[in-house]
Motif scaffolding. Structure first.
Motif, PDB file in Angstrom:
ATOM      1  N   THR A 271       7.792   0.438  -3.831  1.00 53.22           N
ATOM      2  CA  THR A 271       7.305   1.674  -4.457  1.00 53.22           C
ATOM      3  C   THR A 271       7.896   2.924  -3.811  1.00 53.22           C
ATOM      4  O   THR A 271       8.095   3.928  -4.486  1.00 53.22           O
ATOM      5  CB  THR A 271       5.774   1.729  -4.396  1.00 53.22           C
TER       6      THR A 271
ATOM      7  N   ASP B  14       6.870   5.406  -1.894  1.00 53.10           N
ATOM      8  CA  ASP B  14       6.101   6.589  -2.299  1.00 53.10           C
ATOM      9  C   ASP B  14       6.274   7.776  -1.357  1.00 53.10           C
ATOM     10  O   ASP B  14       6.044   8.932  -1.757  1.00 53.10           O
ATOM     11  CB  ASP B  14       4.614   6.232  -2.357  1.00 53.10           C
ATOM     12  N   ARG B  15       6.616   7.495  -0.120  1.00 50.52           N
ATOM     13  CA  ARG B  15       6.773   8.551   0.879  1.00 50.52           C
ATOM     14  C   ARG B  15       8.021   8.288   1.704  1.00 50.52           C
ATOM     15  O   ARG B  15       8.436   7.139   1.863  1.00 50.52           O
ATOM     16  CB  ARG B  15       5.543   8.616   1.802  1.00 50.52           C
TER      17      ARG B  15
ATOM     18  N   LEU C  73      -1.557   3.526  -6.790  1.00 48.25           N
ATOM     19  CA  LEU C  73      -0.452   2.982  -7.593  1.00 48.25           C
ATOM     20  C   LEU C  73      -0.964   2.287  -8.845  1.00 48.25           C
ATOM     21  O   LEU C  73      -0.343   2.374  -9.911  1.00 48.25           O
ATOM     22  CB  LEU C  73       0.390   2.023  -6.760  1.00 48.25           C
TER      23      LEU C  73
ATOM     24  N   TYR D 229      -1.639   4.995 -11.233  1.00 54.60           N
ATOM     25  CA  TYR D 229      -0.409   5.620 -11.705  1.00 54.60           C
ATOM     26  C   TYR D 229       0.246   4.766 -12.792  1.00 54.60           C
ATOM     27  O   TYR D 229       0.560   5.250 -13.888  1.00 54.60           O
ATOM     28  CB  TYR D 229       0.562   5.819 -10.543  1.00 54.60           C
TER      29      TYR D 229
END
Length: 293
Positions: A32, A34-35, A51, A54
């Motif tokens: 993913t 994400d960061r 997630l 999302y």
């Protein structure tokens, strides 16, 4: 038919199903990401539920939802589209190489992970450093759809990209996001090794016993030999009308009565002279059909 929805996964169907094109079965490994974190500045892992929301409920996320979201720390799974539908997790340029549809199945797996994420105070540089809980179940499900345990472009060990259109079109197996044509992502960086095959629980097939006793060799038939084979032979000679026995004692011991009776059997088969000496040979023995003991 394999399960359209992975057993044990939470189902959150986002709709918009569409068929694939057919061809080699594939699974695509994503993270993913994400960061952006680093060894000097790790960051907490984004919550799994974020997630799920999302991909499952946010309109932008639904448009790019994979088949499965996998939490390698807990072994949780959420599935957003069935296995026989394409998802839209890969870039797919109009008129270019097919990506999301390029196979009997193209199963897209998003692992909840980014490099140097922090979980429970521990930092994880690579996906393979996590517990990878549930990987065995995930692998079993993808395998059930015909995806072999292979990486046609190599198992990912870093974030370098490698893309080959011919391999993509023709070879089944697992692909990193970094392997897919028309895509510029470099993930997942690593992926767990395939689980070792489970030992078969099927007992080995034993060789069936032959119906008739194999010829034990002429040297077997010596005076005083005690054996159940001798007794079984005796019964067959009597049944064939070749009874030349003078005594019923010690019926399982080879003696003069056995030799005389076997000579009668040989003569019945057409042998004469030295060929009817009462000592069994392989051909006459096979024709006597002594039951296996």
């Amino acid at each position: 038919m394999p399960d359209l929805w992975m057993p044990g996964a939470t189902r959150l169907d986002v709709g918009d199903h569409a068929p694939t094109d057919g061809g080699p079965a594939k699974a695509i490994a994503h993270i993913t990401w994400d960061r952006n974190a680093s060894v000097a500045a790790p960051k907490d892992l984004v919550p799994y539920e974020t997630l799920v929301n999302y991909f499952g409920r946010n309109s932008a996320g639904r448009a790019a939802a994979p088949h499965l979201l996998w939490d390698p720390f807990t072994g949780r799974f959420t599935q957003f589209v069935p296995a026989d539908s394409r998802s839209k997790s890969l870039a797919d340029q109009a008129g270019g190489t097919r990506t999301n549809r390029a196979g009997k199945v193209v199963l897209q797996i998003e692992a909840l992970f980014f490099p140097y994420c922090r979980v429970g105070g521990k930092v994880y540089p690579r996906l393979v450093d996590t517990p990878c809980k549930g990987w065995d179940r995930l692998n079993a499900w993808t395998r059930s759809w015909g995806v072999p345990d292979s990486w046609p472009m190599g198992r990912p060990t870093d974030f370098r990209s490698r893309r080959d259109n011919d391999t993509w079109r023709t070879a089944p197996g697992w692909y990193a996001h970094a392997h897919v044509p028309e895509n510029d992502h470099q993930d997942p960086g690593s992926w767990p090794a395939f689980p070792a095959p489970k030992p078969s629980t099927t007992p080995p097939t034993s060789t069936p016993r032959p119906q008739y006793e194999p010829f034990p060799g002429a040297s077997f038939f010596t005076a005083g030999r005690r054996s159940p084979i001798v007794l079984a032979m005796r019964k067959r000679l009597i049944a064939e009308g070749c009874n030349r026995y003078q005594s019923s004692s010690n019926p399982d011991v080879w003696g003069s009565g056995d030799k005389a009776s076997y000579a009668a059997w040989q003569r019945k088969l057409g042998y004469s002279g030295a060929d009817a000496d009462g000592v069994p040979g392989s051909t006459s023995w096979a024709r006597l059909r002594v039951p296996n003991v």
